[in-house]
Design a protein around this motif. Structure first.
Motif, PDB file in Angstrom:
ATOM      1  N   LEU A   1      16.665  -5.358   8.966  1.00 40.77           N
ATOM      2  CA  LEU A   1      15.948  -4.083   9.142  1.00 40.77           C
ATOM      3  C   LEU A   1      15.723  -3.778  10.625  1.00 40.77           C
ATOM      4  CD1 LEU A   1      14.406  -1.672   7.867  1.00 40.77           C
ATOM      5  CD2 LEU A   1      12.334  -3.054   8.064  1.00 40.77           C
TER       6      LEU A   1
ATOM      7  N   ASP B   1       0.205  -8.755  13.258  1.00 41.21           N
ATOM      8  CA  ASP B   1       0.289  -8.192  11.906  1.00 41.21           C
ATOM      9  C   ASP B   1      -0.199  -6.740  11.969  1.00 41.21           C
ATOM     10  OD1 ASP B   1      -0.040  -9.417   8.685  1.00 41.21           O
ATOM     11  OD2 ASP B   1      -0.822  -7.433   9.197  1.00 41.21           O
ATOM     12  N   VAL B   2       0.663  -5.817  11.509  1.00 41.85           N
ATOM     13  CA  VAL B   2       0.326  -4.387  11.568  1.00 41.85           C
ATOM     14  C   VAL B   2      -0.885  -4.133  10.673  1.00 41.85           C
ATOM     15  CG1 VAL B   2       1.248  -2.052  11.325  1.00 41.85           C
ATOM     16  CG2 VAL B   2       2.796  -3.943  11.849  1.00 41.85           C
ATOM     17  N   ASP B   3      -1.834  -3.352  11.186  1.00 40.08           N
ATOM     18  CA  ASP B   3      -3.066  -3.099  10.429  1.00 40.08           C
ATOM     19  C   ASP B   3      -2.851  -2.040   9.348  1.00 40.08           C
ATOM     20  OD1 ASP B   3      -4.442  -4.924  12.031  1.00 40.08           O
ATOM     21  OD2 ASP B   3      -4.918  -3.393  13.546  1.00 40.08           O
ATOM     22  N   HIS B   4      -3.396  -2.319   8.206  1.00 45.66           N
ATOM     23  CA  HIS B   4      -3.365  -1.385   7.053  1.00 45.66           C
ATOM     24  C   HIS B   4      -1.969  -0.794   6.838  1.00 45.66           C
ATOM     25  CE1 HIS B   4      -7.632  -1.766   6.778  1.00 45.66           C
ATOM     26  NE2 HIS B   4      -7.841  -1.261   7.975  1.00 45.66           N
TER      27      HIS B   4
ATOM     28  N   ASN C   1       3.028   2.860   3.714  1.00 45.17           N
ATOM     29  CA  ASN C   1       3.958   2.906   2.577  1.00 45.17           C
ATOM     30  C   ASN C   1       3.415   3.811   1.467  1.00 45.17           C
ATOM     31  OD1 ASN C   1       6.040   1.261   3.442  1.00 45.17           O
ATOM     32  ND2 ASN C   1       5.023  -0.613   2.780  1.00 45.17           N
TER      33      ASN C   1
ATOM     34  N   HIS D   1       8.266   4.094   1.389  1.00 42.90           N
ATOM     35  CA  HIS D   1       8.807   2.847   1.934  1.00 42.90           C
ATOM     36  C   HIS D   1       9.771   3.068   3.098  1.00 42.90           C
ATOM     37  CE1 HIS D   1       9.969  -1.416   1.453  1.00 42.90           C
ATOM     38  NE2 HIS D   1       8.765  -1.489   0.891  1.00 42.90           N
TER      39      HIS D   1
ATOM     40  N   GLY E   1       7.939   3.693   6.137  1.00 37.57           N
ATOM     41  CA  GLY E   1       7.375   2.378   6.502  1.00 37.57           C
ATOM     42  C   GLY E   1       8.407   1.529   7.237  1.00 37.57           C
ATOM     43  N   ASP E   2       9.638   1.559   6.722  1.00 37.91           N
ATOM     44  CA  ASP E   2      10.728   0.803   7.371  1.00 37.91           C
ATOM     45  C   ASP E   2      10.930   1.279   8.806  1.00 37.91           C
ATOM     46  OD1 ASP E   2      11.191  -0.698   5.176  1.00 37.91           O
ATOM     47  OD2 ASP E   2      13.105   0.204   4.616  1.00 37.91           O
TER      48      ASP E   2
ATOM     49  N   LEU F   1       8.350  -0.006  11.115  1.00 35.11           N
ATOM     50  CA  LEU F   1       8.576  -1.425  11.468  1.00 35.11           C
ATOM     51  C   LEU F   1       9.653  -1.563  12.544  1.00 35.11           C
ATOM     52  CD1 LEU F   1       8.409  -3.234   7.995  1.00 35.11           C
ATOM     53  CD2 LEU F   1       6.705  -3.290   9.813  1.00 35.11           C
TER      54      LEU F   1
ATOM     55  N   ARG G   1      10.888 -11.282  13.471  1.00 33.93           N
ATOM     56  CA  ARG G   1      10.092 -10.847  12.320  1.00 33.93           C
ATOM     57  C   ARG G   1       9.745 -12.089  11.520  1.00 33.93           C
ATOM     58  NH1 ARG G   1      12.043  -6.625   7.914  1.00 33.93           N
ATOM     59  NH2 ARG G   1      10.054  -6.214   6.854  1.00 33.93           N
TER      60      ARG G   1
ATOM     61  N   GLU H   1       5.280  -7.415   7.520  1.00 31.18           N
ATOM     62  CA  GLU H   1       4.848  -6.623   8.686  1.00 31.18           C
ATOM     63  C   GLU H   1       4.224  -7.534   9.735  1.00 31.18           C
ATOM     64  OE1 GLU H   1       2.951  -7.659   6.380  1.00 31.18           O
ATOM     65  OE2 GLU H   1       0.966  -6.838   6.687  1.00 31.18           O
TER      66      GLU H   1
ATOM     67  N   LYS I   1      -8.348  -9.942  12.426  1.00 34.13           N
ATOM     68  CA  LYS I   1      -8.427  -9.035  11.265  1.00 34.13           C
ATOM     69  C   LYS I   1      -9.872  -8.925  10.800  1.00 34.13           C
ATOM     70  CE  LYS I   1      -4.027  -8.009  10.169  1.00 34.13           C
ATOM     71  NZ  LYS I   1      -3.479  -6.686  10.031  1.00 34.13           N
TER      72      LYS I   1
ATOM     73  N   ARG J   1      -9.921  -5.712  13.164  1.00 32.44           N
ATOM     74  CA  ARG J   1      -8.515  -5.335  13.435  1.00 32.44           C
ATOM     75  C   ARG J   1      -8.345  -4.710  14.827  1.00 32.44           C
ATOM     76  NH1 ARG J   1      -9.414  -4.608   8.042  1.00 32.44           N
ATOM     77  NH2 ARG J   1      -7.950  -5.626   6.625  1.00 32.44           N
TER      78      ARG J   1
HETATM   79  N1  LIG Z   1       8.325  -0.384   4.346  1.00 32.44           N
HETATM   80  C1  LIG Z   1       8.205  -1.703   4.319  1.00 32.44           C
HETATM   81  N2  LIG Z   1       7.060  -2.274   3.952  1.00 32.44           N
HETATM   82  C2  LIG Z   1       6.943  -3.599   3.949  1.00 32.44           C
HETATM   83  C3  LIG Z   1       8.022  -4.423   4.329  1.00 32.44           C
HETATM   84  N3  LIG Z   1       7.592  -5.709   4.225  1.00 32.44           N
HETATM   85  C4  LIG Z   1       6.310  -5.679   3.808  1.00 32.44           C
HETATM   86  N4  LIG Z   1       5.894  -4.398   3.633  1.00 32.44           N
HETATM   87  C5  LIG Z   1       4.611  -3.890   3.178  1.00 32.44           C
HETATM   88  O1  LIG Z   1       3.580  -4.278   4.044  1.00 32.44           O
HETATM   89  C6  LIG Z   1       2.354  -4.150   3.318  1.00 32.44           C
HETATM   90  C7  LIG Z   1       1.433  -5.272   3.695  1.00 32.44           C
HETATM   91  O2  LIG Z   1       0.231  -5.042   3.056  1.00 32.44           O
HETATM   92  P1  LIG Z   1      -1.002  -5.994   3.165  1.00 32.44           P
HETATM   93  O3  LIG Z   1      -0.543  -7.421   3.222  1.00 32.44           O
HETATM   94  O4  LIG Z   1      -1.953  -5.622   2.074  1.00 32.44           O
HETATM   95  O5  LIG Z   1      -1.609  -5.724   4.548  1.00 32.44           O
HETATM   96  P2  LIG Z   1      -2.010  -4.386   5.291  1.00 32.44           P
HETATM   97  O6  LIG Z   1      -2.011  -3.211   4.418  1.00 32.44           O
HETATM   98  O7  LIG Z   1      -1.142  -4.296   6.517  1.00 32.44           O
HETATM   99  O8  LIG Z   1      -3.491  -4.694   5.694  1.00 32.44           O
HETATM  100  P3  LIG Z   1      -4.035  -5.698   6.798  1.00 32.44           P
HETATM  101  O9  LIG Z   1      -2.929  -6.626   7.172  1.00 32.44           O
HETATM  102  O10 LIG Z   1      -5.126  -6.430   6.087  1.00 32.44           O
HETATM  103  O11 LIG Z   1      -4.502  -4.887   7.911  1.00 32.44           O
HETATM  104  C8  LIG Z   1       2.711  -4.137   1.831  1.00 32.44           C
HETATM  105  O12 LIG Z   1       2.502  -2.832   1.322  1.00 32.44           O
HETATM  106  C9  LIG Z   1       4.192  -4.459   1.825  1.00 32.44           C
HETATM  107  O13 LIG Z   1       4.901  -3.819   0.788  1.00 32.44           O
HETATM  108  C10 LIG Z   1       9.238  -3.793   4.683  1.00 32.44           C
HETATM  109  O14 LIG Z   1      10.232  -4.422   5.027  1.00 32.44           O
HETATM  110  N5  LIG Z   1       9.287  -2.454   4.682  1.00 32.44           N
END
Ligand SMILES: Nc1nc2c(ncn2[C@@H]2O[C@H](COP(=O)(O)OP(=O)(O)OP(=O)(O)O)[C@@H](O)[C@H]2O)c(=O)[nH]1
Length: 316
Positions: free
Chosen positions: A163, A196-199, A204, A209, A212-213, A216, A235, A239, A305, A309
């Motif tokens: 990705l 780690d990306v917040d929320h 997504n 999605h 979201g990609d 990232l 990676r 996230e 976190k 955050r």
């Molecule tokens: N679009 C996309 N989403 C991804 C990928 N890998 C992981 N995710 C999403 O990343 C999100 C991570 O969510 P959580 O672990 O709840 O964490 P968060 O929403 O970032 O919240 P905090 O980390 O607590 O701030 C999930 O919705 C996964 O589906 C990816 O390759 N692409």
């Protein structure tokens, strides 16, 4: 008198028989030579011999075709007529080694046109004369460009996150281990930064999605552009991103994480919304392994976190 005539007839017949046998042996040898030439010309490889001055003394048909020369011009031909200068130097080194009696096999990359490499698997052996002295070498080269490309593509696939195009976890693990070994051996500082990306789930959920990609991918680019050439980023998971910073103290790594955090907060993403990232930073200590150092960075990340955050925390 009759005996003399008989003796002469017998001698002439014997000579004729010997001459016939000799001619037959010559014809057999010639036949064998033709057969050997056919075998070498159809061996599916470039086969050649070179003397101690690295001049060609034999080249099979594919080799002559590759060099675009006739057999009669072979003695005037040298590597400088076909290969680029870097390859000539490389071949010289290999040939010298073989002529010293060490057989050699290696891949040689030839780039006669920029960006269009041809890769040959070259096998070379010394040729000894009757006295046992090496006065020539025999080489066999096969074009392995397609296999080499496949190997490169597979290596890429094994090491790169498809990705974001940055290192994947497998590659990071290997790099991390190398850097930990180095830090342990030379007593140099080393830090790990886990982000780690917040929320991110909200991105997504709200935009889908695919968006979201893209976010990232942008975050990976922002991280990558902030690093020194000696640092690594990859990676770590969905996230999550891991940065490995050799020769870096905890305070410097914290500053780097803070700078990236700031860049991400200030960036305008496709979604039009602001995003933030949390970082945990940990320094290598004697006895640390890949697993223990990432656990430390993960604990610091957890602190960031739970502390609200969008911040950088150090492991103490
Ligand atoms: N679009 C996309 N989403 C991804 C990928 N890998 C992981 N995710 C999403 O990343 C999100 C991570 O969510 P959580 O672990 O709840 O964490 P968060 O929403 O970032 O919240 P905090 O980390 O607590 O701030 C999930 O919705 C996964 O589906 C990816 O390759 N692409």
């Amino acid at each position: 008198m009759t005996a003399l005539v008989l003796f002469l007839i017998f001698t002439i017949a014997l000579l004729a028989l010997q001459l016939f046998r000799y001619q037959q042996r010559l014809a057999d040898a010639h036949q064998k030579q033709i057969r050997l030439k056919q075998i070498l010309d159809h061996a599916g490889a470039y086969i050649y011999t070179k003397d101690r001055n690295q001049n060609y003394t034999y080249a099979n048909k594919p080799c002559l075709e590759l060099f675009q020369i006739d057999e009669s011009n072979l003695s005037d031909f040298s590597d400088s007529h076909y290969f680029p200068i870097e390859t000539q130097e490389k071949l010289k080194v290999i040939d010298r080694k073989v002529l010293e009696g060490k057989p050699n096999q290696e891949e040689v990359i030839v780039e006669r046109e920029v960006g269009k490499p041809t890769v040959y698997l070259e096998t070379k052996h010394p040729l000894r004369n009757k006295q046992g002295h090496i006065d020539e070498l025999v080489g066999m080269s096969t074009d392995v460009t397609e296999l080499w490309r496949l190997k490169k593509a597979m290596e890429m696939q094994a090491n790169i996150d498809p990705l974001t195009g940055i290192a994947n976890r497998l590659k990071l693990d290997a790099l991390f281990q190398t850097e930990i070994d180095r830090a342990r051996r030379y007593h140099t500082p080393l830090c790990a930064i886990l982000g780690d990306v917040d929320h991110f789930k909200r991105v997504n959920d709200e935009f889908g999605h695919q968006v979201g990609d893209r976010v990232l991918i942008t975050i990976a680019e922002l991280i990558q552009s902030s690093l020194r050439s000696s640092d690594y980023a990859g990676r770590w998971g969905g996230e999550e991103f891991l940065l490995i910073c050799p020769q870096t103290e905890l305070s410097q790594a914290t500053k780097l994480a803070e700078r990236i955090r700031q860049q991400i907060v200030e960036h305008r993403f496709d979604t039009g919304k602001r995003l933030s990232i949390s970082f945990g930073v940990a320094a290598f200590a004697e006895g640390d392994s890949v697993s223990s150092l990432t656990t430390k960075a993960d604990r610091a990340l957890y602190q960031a976190k739970s502390g609200g955050r969008n911040q950088v925390c150090q492991y103490h």
